[in-house]
Design a protein around this motif. Structure first.
Motif, mmCIF file in Angstrom:
data_model
loop_
_atom_site.group_PDB
_atom_site.id
_atom_site.type_symbol
_atom_site.label_atom_id
_atom_site.label_comp_id
_atom_site.label_asym_id
_atom_site.label_seq_id
_atom_site.Cartn_x
_atom_site.Cartn_y
_atom_site.Cartn_z
ATOM 1 N N GLU A 1 -7.458 17.867 13.034
ATOM 2 C CA GLU A 1 -7.236 19.017 12.149
ATOM 3 C C GLU A 1 -6.040 18.769 11.241
ATOM 4 O OE1 GLU A 1 -6.929 22.569 14.449
ATOM 5 O OE2 GLU A 1 -8.871 22.296 15.430
ATOM 6 N N LEU A 2 -4.979 18.186 11.796
ATOM 7 C CA LEU A 2 -3.810 17.853 10.986
ATOM 8 C C LEU A 2 -4.170 16.824 9.920
ATOM 9 C CD1 LEU A 2 -0.673 17.829 10.505
ATOM 10 C CD2 LEU A 2 -0.588 15.980 12.193
ATOM 11 N N LEU A 3 -4.891 15.792 10.331
ATOM 12 C CA LEU A 3 -5.252 14.710 9.417
ATOM 13 C C LEU A 3 -6.079 15.210 8.240
ATOM 14 C CD1 LEU A 3 -5.042 11.552 9.236
ATOM 15 C CD2 LEU A 3 -7.273 11.485 10.361
ATOM 16 N N THR A 4 -6.964 16.176 8.499
ATOM 17 C CA THR A 4 -7.866 16.655 7.459
ATOM 18 C C THR A 4 -7.291 17.828 6.667
ATOM 19 O OG1 THR A 4 -8.975 18.060 9.098
ATOM 20 C CG2 THR A 4 -9.921 15.887 8.686
ATOM 21 N N VAL B 1 -2.899 7.086 4.485
ATOM 22 C CA VAL B 1 -2.177 7.212 5.746
ATOM 23 C C VAL B 1 -2.489 6.020 6.636
ATOM 24 C CG1 VAL B 1 -2.095 9.727 5.645
ATOM 25 C CG2 VAL B 1 -3.966 8.604 6.853
ATOM 26 N N LEU B 2 -1.494 5.639 7.421
ATOM 27 C CA LEU B 2 -1.610 4.559 8.390
ATOM 28 C C LEU B 2 -1.517 5.167 9.779
ATOM 29 C CD1 LEU B 2 -1.661 1.529 9.150
ATOM 30 C CD2 LEU B 2 0.828 1.505 8.816
ATOM 31 N N VAL B 3 -2.509 4.899 10.617
ATOM 32 C CA VAL B 3 -2.552 5.438 11.979
ATOM 33 C C VAL B 3 -2.632 4.270 12.948
ATOM 34 C CG1 VAL B 3 -3.766 6.930 13.605
ATOM 35 C CG2 VAL B 3 -3.782 7.487 11.151
ATOM 36 N N CYS B 4 -1.687 4.187 13.885
ATOM 37 C CA CYS B 4 -1.694 3.122 14.882
ATOM 38 C C CYS B 4 -1.854 3.730 16.263
ATOM 39 C CB CYS B 4 -0.415 2.292 14.803
ATOM 40 S SG CYS B 4 -0.417 0.861 15.911
ATOM 41 N N MET B 5 -2.863 3.235 16.995
ATOM 42 C CA MET B 5 -3.144 3.799 18.316
ATOM 43 C C MET B 5 -3.668 2.713 19.252
ATOM 44 S SD MET B 5 -6.325 6.277 17.168
ATOM 45 C CE MET B 5 -6.508 6.964 18.814
ATOM 46 N N LEU C 1 8.010 1.318 8.979
ATOM 47 C CA LEU C 1 9.047 2.295 9.300
ATOM 48 C C LEU C 1 10.377 1.881 8.685
ATOM 49 C CD1 LEU C 1 8.208 3.117 13.038
ATOM 50 C CD2 LEU C 1 7.263 4.088 10.923
ATOM 51 N N GLU C 2 10.622 0.571 8.644
ATOM 52 C CA GLU C 2 11.867 0.088 8.048
ATOM 53 C C GLU C 2 11.906 0.293 6.541
ATOM 54 O OE1 GLU C 2 12.188 -3.927 9.406
ATOM 55 O OE2 GLU C 2 12.798 -3.340 11.447
ATOM 56 N N LEU C 3 10.730 0.516 5.937
ATOM 57 C CA LEU C 3 10.688 0.876 4.520
ATOM 58 C C LEU C 3 11.101 2.322 4.287
ATOM 59 C CD1 LEU C 3 7.318 -0.764 3.352
ATOM 60 C CD2 LEU C 3 9.645 -1.627 2.975
ATOM 61 N N MET D 1 0.850 -1.187 0.000
ATOM 62 C CA MET D 1 0.000 0.000 0.000
ATOM 63 C C MET D 1 0.893 1.246 0.000
ATOM 64 S SD MET D 1 -3.132 1.002 -0.053
ATOM 65 C CE MET D 1 -3.783 -0.654 0.227
ATOM 66 N N PRO D 2 0.647 2.196 -0.904
ATOM 67 C CA PRO D 2 1.528 3.372 -1.001
ATOM 68 C C PRO D 2 1.224 4.412 0.081
ATOM 69 C CG PRO D 2 -0.208 3.531 -2.651
ATOM 70 C CD PRO D 2 -0.388 2.196 -1.966
ATOM 71 N N PHE D 3 1.549 4.073 1.324
ATOM 72 C CA PHE D 3 1.286 5.003 2.422
ATOM 73 C C PHE D 3 2.184 6.237 2.298
ATOM 74 C CE2 PHE D 3 -0.038 1.003 4.675
ATOM 75 C CZ PHE D 3 -1.376 1.340 4.775
ATOM 76 N N ASP D 4 1.565 7.394 2.440
ATOM 77 C CA ASP D 4 2.311 8.651 2.411
ATOM 78 C C ASP D 4 2.864 9.030 3.773
ATOM 79 O OD1 ASP D 4 1.754 9.441 -0.426
ATOM 80 O OD2 ASP D 4 -0.316 9.397 0.295
ATOM 81 N N LYS D 5 2.244 8.540 4.846
ATOM 82 C CA LYS D 5 2.666 8.897 6.195
ATOM 83 C C LYS D 5 2.189 7.827 7.159
ATOM 84 C CE LYS D 5 4.113 12.558 7.071
ATOM 85 N NZ LYS D 5 3.409 13.773 7.488
#
Length: 204
Positions: A137-140, A148-152, A70-72, A49-53
């Motif tokens: 606000e940052l995300l939008t 984007v990939l978000v891990c929480m 992250l290793e990518l 998947m071409p994640f930008d962030k």
């Protein structure tokens, strides 16, 4: 703008999860062997998947859950806004219905809409929602980040999903979660929609 695709995941399993011990934001635990396996399974399913962030909380278990990405060399930012709710004095303790009436009493208050309630020394869902808003606000506000990939974390994820989708916080338990589950959302510039709900196909 084009549709932004957000891949929202909960961190992988920790020994605290297995032992039913509350972690919250004050316990900076590591993934256990099963958690590392879950992270590897998710990476295997989505590494193309071409994640930008990649966004994570500041806690190690989220970093370890996306370590393959992250290793990518993908851009990575961490925010305390994505940390788990603070459970206050209950962090590091095992919670059962028999042992802790305060804990379950607060959960019942939340379900009644009393989302200002908190455990001793901890945060309320209202406070978690408030600290998440700058991240939303940052995300939008970054249309160039199309994937984007978000891990929480579980409870914080429930609060975030309520905010993104316009649900009252008293409904947050409708958003079930498991270790390394995926919620995929689309953002059109004006609204969020859920495309994948509690997706664990990558773990099978």
């Amino acid at each position: 703008m084009s549709v932004k695709k957000i891949y929202l995941i909960r961190h992988g399993q920790t020994d605290f999860n297995v032992q039913n011990i509350v972690q919250g934001s004050g316990i900076d635990s590591d993934l256990n062997e099963r958690g590392r396996q879950q992270a590897a399974q998710f990476f295997a399913a989505y590494h193309q998947m071409p994640f930008d962030k990649v966004y994570t909380s500041v806690l190690r278990r989220t970093h370890q859950s996306v370590q393959g990405f992250l290793e990518l060399g993908l851009p990575h930012e961490q925010y305390a806004a994505l940390n788990e709710i603070s459970w206050g004095v209950r962090e590091g303790t095992r919670i059962t219905a028999e042992e802790d009436t305060e804990y379950h009493g607060v959960l019942a208050q939340w379900n009644r809409g009393e989302t200002h309630a908190r455990l001793t020394g901890g945060e309320s869902p209202d406070e978690v929602a408030a600290r998440q808003r700058p991240f939303i606000e940052l995300l939008t506000s970054c249309p160039e980040e199309e994937n984007v990939l978000v891990c929480m974390h579980g409870r914080a994820m429930r609060v975030l999903l309520c905010q993104l989708l316009g649900y009252p916080l008293r409904r947050m338990d409708a958003f079930e979660h498991r270790n390394l589950c995926l919620y995929k959302l689309h953002y059109t510039g004006s609204m969020f929609t859920v495309r994948n709900f509690l997706d664990v196909a990558h773990l099978e």
